[in-house]
Design an enzyme around this catalytic site. Structure first.
Site, PDB file in Angstrom:
ATOM      1  N   THR A 118       7.170  -4.105  -2.124  1.00  0.00           N
ATOM      2  CA  THR A 118       6.742  -2.846  -2.710  1.00  0.00           C
ATOM      3  C   THR A 118       5.432  -2.288  -2.179  1.00  0.00           C
ATOM      4  OG1 THR A 118       6.237  -1.763  -4.770  1.00  0.00           O
ATOM      5  CG2 THR A 118       5.919  -4.069  -4.837  1.00  0.00           C
ATOM      6  N   ASP A 119       5.315  -1.127  -2.142  1.00  0.00           N
ATOM      7  CA  ASP A 119       4.132  -0.556  -1.743  1.00  0.00           C
ATOM      8  C   ASP A 119       2.988  -0.781  -3.088  1.00  0.00           C
ATOM      9  OD1 ASP A 119       5.662   1.065  -3.643  1.00  0.00           O
ATOM     10  OD2 ASP A 119       5.389   2.792  -2.729  1.00  0.00           O
ATOM     11  N   TYR A 142       3.337  -5.838 -12.064  1.00  0.00           N
ATOM     12  CA  TYR A 142       4.502  -5.710 -11.286  1.00  0.00           C
ATOM     13  C   TYR A 142       4.212  -6.063  -9.905  1.00  0.00           C
ATOM     14  CZ  TYR A 142       7.971  -3.689  -8.397  1.00  0.00           C
ATOM     15  OH  TYR A 142       9.000  -3.291  -7.499  1.00  0.00           O
ATOM     16  N   LYS A 146       4.944  -9.042  -7.331  1.00  0.00           N
ATOM     17  CA  LYS A 146       5.778  -9.121  -6.110  1.00  0.00           C
ATOM     18  C   LYS A 146       4.895  -9.337  -5.062  1.00  0.00           C
ATOM     19  CE  LYS A 146       8.986  -7.185  -5.495  1.00  0.00           C
ATOM     20  NZ  LYS A 146      10.623  -7.567  -5.293  1.00  0.00           N
ATOM     21  N   TRP A 172       8.839   3.978  -3.273  1.00  0.00           N
ATOM     22  CA  TRP A 172       9.434   5.206  -4.239  1.00  0.00           C
ATOM     23  C   TRP A 172      10.886   5.242  -4.023  1.00  0.00           C
ATOM     24  CZ3 TRP A 172       5.818  10.011  -3.834  1.00  0.00           C
ATOM     25  CH2 TRP A 172       4.423   9.575  -4.324  1.00  0.00           C
TER      26      TRP A 172
END
Length: 348
Positions: A118-119, A142, A146, A172
């Site tokens: 994820t970003d 989170y 990750k 997103w």
């Protein structure tokens, strides 16, 4: 797809098959690569954090490529878990321990691993595009969980030079119930949408495009397997950023775009009352700044590294957002018809 209990050699083991991303990946395999033998396992069939269970699955299925779509993705719940050790363990098992176990199994059995991140492994604001060489520094639970999963794959890779792994940081995600698109439309139709964050920037990416990425890279891994002089360019193992093409946008602008799309589509269907609700919600929606350690303000991903190695067959993010709006309204309108056989713009 094959029977999960069948003992046979498969091309692909898909974990997290019951999740939003996992379901999209399973559909894409069935649609574009139906000849591949794919074992799609949800958590009830395979807990990827359990070493014994993973060992048994590898012994039974002997996968050549593993696509790990399993994850704990509820950002708010992950952040709340910081105050509860048992809840935090659930997050870390899914996002850090499971990738580590899968990586160890893949390295031991000579399989490649495709993993999604994820970003949110980044933090802070600014306007620079985040590249893969930038050091991650997540503040939220989170993002930290990750990043721990990414680090686990990198660690196994250092110990096993022949272990093939690809980590794709996505941005997103939308295109399934409960996503940003449906939340915006739901809130507007309920008259509950008044403010939206205007200081978080990024690019929306559909589950559909992420699934295409998973299938295309899987096919490339299988074609390059054991080939020293393959015509297909091997993607070096490591971390890559992926988002659909299109301009960077903030959450406020994206929400207004969603509402505008929804208003037009509802008007075309004759649902004028709901269409007007969405139009007015878009006009009155106010921007606000938000300090949120769990959700970084700058989610701009530079995807040049990956696009220089392969072309992903996907359209602009605007196309997929429009598709998500359409799918939500189709579902919503079906519910309306079942309830009253008319749209809500009809007066009682």
């Amino acid at each position: 797809m094959i029977d999960a209990n069948e003992r046979m050699s498969v091309d692909v083991l898909l974990t997290g098959a019951n999740g939003r991303l996992g379901e999209a990946v399973a559909r894409e395999f069935a649609h574009t690569a139906p000849t591949l033998r794919v074992a799609a396992l949800g958590r009830s069939l395979l807990d990827a954090a359990e070493q014994e269970a993973v060992h048994e699955a590898f012994s039974r299925l002997a996968p050549r490529v593993v696509v790990n779509a399993a994850a704990f993705t509820d950002v708010a719940a992950a952040q709340a878990a910081a105050r509860n050790s048992a809840a935090l363990d659930v997050v870390m098992r899914a996002n850090a321990r499971a990738p580590e176990v899968l990586a160890q199994a893949c390295a031991a059995h000579g399989a490649s691993l495709i993993h999604f991140s994820t970003d949110y492994v980044f933090s802070g604001g600014g306007s620079r595009m985040r590249t893969e060489v930038e050091k991650p520094r997540p503040f939220g639970v989170y993002g930290r969980s990750k990043r721990a999963g990414e680090a686990a794959l990198e660690h196994v890779g250092r110990q096993n030079p022949t272990f093939r792994y690809l980590i794709f940081r996505l941005s997103w995600l939308h295109g399934a119930p409960g996503d940003f698109v449906s939340k915006v439309l739901d809130a507007a139709l309920a008259g509950r949408l008044s403010r939206m964050r205007n200081d978080q920037w990024g690019r929306p990416t559909s589950y559909e495009s992420a699934a295409k990425l998973a299938v295309q890279t899987t096919q490339r891994e299988l074609m390059n397997e054991g080939a020293q002089n393959s015509l297909h360019v091997t993607i070096p193992r490591g971390i890559y950023h992926f988002a659909e093409p299109g301009p960077v946008v903030n959450r406020l602008r994206l929400a207004k775009l969603i509402l505008g799309m929804g208003a037009v589509k509802l008007a075309e269907r004759g649902c004028l009352f709901e269409s007007e609700m969405l139009r007015r919600a878009g006009e009155s929606l106010q921007g606000c700044r938000m300090h949120d350690r769990a959700r970084p303000a700058n989610c701009r991903l530079n995807c040049g590294k990956l696009s220089g190695l392969m072309a992903i067959d996907c359209f602009s993010w605007n196309y997929y957002v429009d598709k998500s709006v359409e799918n939500f309204l189709q579902s919503r309108l079906l519910g309306m018809e079942e309830a009253s056989d008319t749209c809500l713009d009809k007066e009682n």
